[in-house]
Design an enzyme around this catalytic site. Structure first.
Site, PDB file in Angstrom:
ATOM      1  N   ASP A 161      -7.105  -4.165  -5.963  1.00 34.74           N
ATOM      2  CA  ASP A 161      -8.226  -3.243  -5.695  1.00 34.74           C
ATOM      3  C   ASP A 161      -7.716  -1.828  -5.917  1.00 34.74           C
ATOM      4  O   ASP A 161      -7.621  -1.035  -4.992  1.00 34.74           O
ATOM      5  CB  ASP A 161      -8.698  -3.464  -4.249  1.00 34.74           C
ATOM      6  CG  ASP A 161      -9.919  -2.623  -3.894  1.00 34.74           C
ATOM      7  OD1 ASP A 161     -10.498  -1.992  -4.795  1.00 34.74           O
ATOM      8  OD2 ASP A 161     -10.283  -2.603  -2.697  1.00 34.74           O
ATOM      9  N   GLU A 189       0.871  -1.179   0.000  1.00 30.20           N
ATOM     10  CA  GLU A 189       0.000   0.000   0.000  1.00 30.20           C
ATOM     11  C   GLU A 189       0.904   1.225   0.000  1.00 30.20           C
ATOM     12  O   GLU A 189       1.910   1.247   0.707  1.00 30.20           O
ATOM     13  CB  GLU A 189      -0.899  -0.050   1.244  1.00 30.20           C
ATOM     14  CG  GLU A 189      -1.478   1.267   1.704  1.00 30.20           C
ATOM     15  CD  GLU A 189      -2.444   1.929   0.719  1.00 30.20           C
ATOM     16  OE1 GLU A 189      -3.318   1.240   0.170  1.00 30.20           O
ATOM     17  OE2 GLU A 189      -2.291   3.146   0.490  1.00 30.20           O
ATOM     18  N   CYS A 235     -13.031  -0.166  -9.286  1.00 27.70           N
ATOM     19  CA  CYS A 235     -13.986   0.931  -9.081  1.00 27.70           C
ATOM     20  C   CYS A 235     -14.121   1.766 -10.350  1.00 27.70           C
ATOM     21  O   CYS A 235     -14.683   2.854 -10.319  1.00 27.70           O
ATOM     22  CB  CYS A 235     -13.584   1.790  -7.891  1.00 27.70           C
ATOM     23  SG  CYS A 235     -11.977   2.569  -8.079  1.00 27.70           S
TER      24      CYS A 235
END
Ligand code: SAH
Length: 455
Positions: free
Chosen positions: A384, A336, A411
């Site tokens: 993601d 991340e 998304c």
């Protein structure tokens, strides 16, 4: 070559039928194939529009009269929500929103000859009031500190107190804080003159815990903020933590890295399923908390874990996906880019007594090749990414590592489509239909999950 002339001019009025809805939720009318985009206009409606603006490829117009009404239209006045882009689909019936989202993905796949079925959109448990986070801009309007939202493609503030898709308690807190700051004569930061104190009011509220974080984004710390803090603490009994974020930069980025904790721990906690998560101001957390466990359950089911897998959770955030699945796999490796989020992920391991997960700070495209060199391999990769999708080099590394199974949580169906084509070129094939999951009711945002396997 014949010179193309725009078939309409600014200020012209015309009556026509709306033909389509763009991916941003605007109606499309056409004059000799030249498209005009129109707010608050649904396919099939006959409308009179006034042309506002034109360029060579397309123009914008607004409805001056609606002559017929679509059966998919919701009765009510939503102009502020459409104009600001807070809820560009507020005028469209929820069942039609779900269909619209499924169709968008189908069309994008079809245009790239991707032969992947798309399942009907999974509805959200809450269709309004679902957002657990608000970042509200402020402006001085007639000398008064005002909260609201910017009109689309502008920095013109439309005053609003009911944000429609936000947790109603968050809306109340914003008004309470605004009134306190008004009484103290706090000024809003002005982007042009670069003067004024307050830039944004950010509020997060735990969906299940009810814990509240208030962050005031200010250009500097002034003595009066001490008084503001005392008044806010008194007026917001459910306040968990209060933070000043000092941002003096000439930027559109809302938060700086400079958080000053005024009261409480500097973070809130919320739950997803039976896991508890620490959430810091800088960290990403899914904004539709009631729908999130259902999104993760779909990803988990598609992955078909047996307990032996090594899993990479790329774009891990605060570890919500990885820590949800950890007990069902052998080991989770996550990466991340936001350091605060990785610190949260480490804390969340302890909070949930999980010891088979490791998180590192870095971009997916930097970290994955490093892991490849270190000999780390994975049975399942979960991605993601944000709206821009995956880096091409990242996909190439996945192919080189021959990771057999990929769960793609997306998304943005446009970048999903692009990335699926790239995966296909490396021998990956979708082995599940794409499941669209509505995380963002009243908005055109489209979340989906797809499973790919290496042939
Ligand atoms: N899976 C998490 C987070 C998803 S949001 C969840 O469900 O909550 C996407 C996350 O990717 C954000 O936390 C963002 O900070 C992070 N991110 C953005 N670009 C990245 C990159 N290039 N590499 C790794 N992480 C990135």
């Amino acid at each position: 070559m014949a010179k193309f002339t725009v078939p309409v001019r600014q200020g012209q009025e015309l009556t026509t039928t709306v033909q389509d809805l763009t991916y941003e939720g605007m109606g499309v009318v056409k004059v000799d194939n030249y498209p005009l985009f129109v707010d608050n206009a649904l396919p099939g409606e006959e409308v009179t529009v006034l042309v506002n603006r034109t360029n060579k490829q397309y123009g914008f117009a607004r409805v001056t009269k609606r002559l017929t009404t679509s059966p998919d239209r919701v009765a009510g006045e939503f102009a502020d929500y459409l104009q600001t882009g807070i809820a560009p689909l507020a005028h469209l019936k929820y069942s039609a929103q779900l269909q619209f989202k499924q169709d968008q993905v189908k069309h994008l796949f079809a245009a790239q000859h991707l032969d992947i079925p798309v399942l009907p959109t999974l509805p959200s448990p809450q269709q309004t009031g679902y957002r657990n986070k608000a970042q509200i801009p402020v402006q001085m309007i007639n000398g008064t500190l005002t909260t609201g939202f910017f009109r689309k493609r502008s920095h013109h503030l439309v005053p609003l107190t009911d944000f429609f898709i936000q947790d109603p308690r968050i809306d109340e807190i914003i008004v309470t804080v605004r009134d306190i700051l008004r009484d103290l004569d706090v000024t809003a930061y002005d982007e042009r003159t670069r003067r004024g104190l307050l830039r944004h009011i950010m509020v997060r509220r735990g969906h299940t815990t009810g814990e509240v974080m208030i962050v005031l984004v200010v250009t500097r710390i002034v003595p009066m903020l001490k008084q503001a803090a005392q008044l806010i603490e008194k007026a917001v009994p459910d306040l968990t933590t209060l933070v000043w974020n000092v941002n003096a930069a000439n930027t559109n980025v809302i938060l700086s890295g400079d958080n000053q904790i005024i009261s409480g721990p500097g973070y809130i906690e919320d739950t997803i399923g039976d896991r508890r998560f620490k959430i810091s101001p800088q960290s990403f957390f899914q904004i539709n908390a009631a729908q999130t466990p259902r999104l993760y359950a779909i990803a988990q089911k598609l992955a078909e874990f047996t307990g032996h897998e090594t899993v990479i959770d790329a774009y891990a955030g605060i570890g919500t996906i990885g820590l949800t699945i950890a007990p069902q796999v052998d080991h989770v490796y996550g990466m991340e880019v936001v350091p605060e989020a990785v610190a949260d992920a480490e804390a969340n391991k302890a909070l949930n007594r999980i010891d088979n997960a490791d998180y590192v700070v870095g971009t997916a495209e930097d970290v994955l090749p490093r892991w490849q060199q270190q000999g780390i391999t994975a049975d399942v990769l979960i991605v993601d990414p944000p709206r821009k999708g995956l880096a091409e080099s990242f996909i190439a590394t996945v192919g080189a590592m021959k990771i057999p199974r990929v769960i793609y949580v997306s998304c943005n169906p446009a970048t999903l489509t692009r990335d699926l084509v790239r995966f296909q070129a490396l021998g990956y094939q979708a082995t599940s239909p794409t499941q669209v999951v509505d995380m963002f009711p009243q908005t055109p945002h489209i979340e989906s999950v797809t499973r790919l396997d290496l042939r």
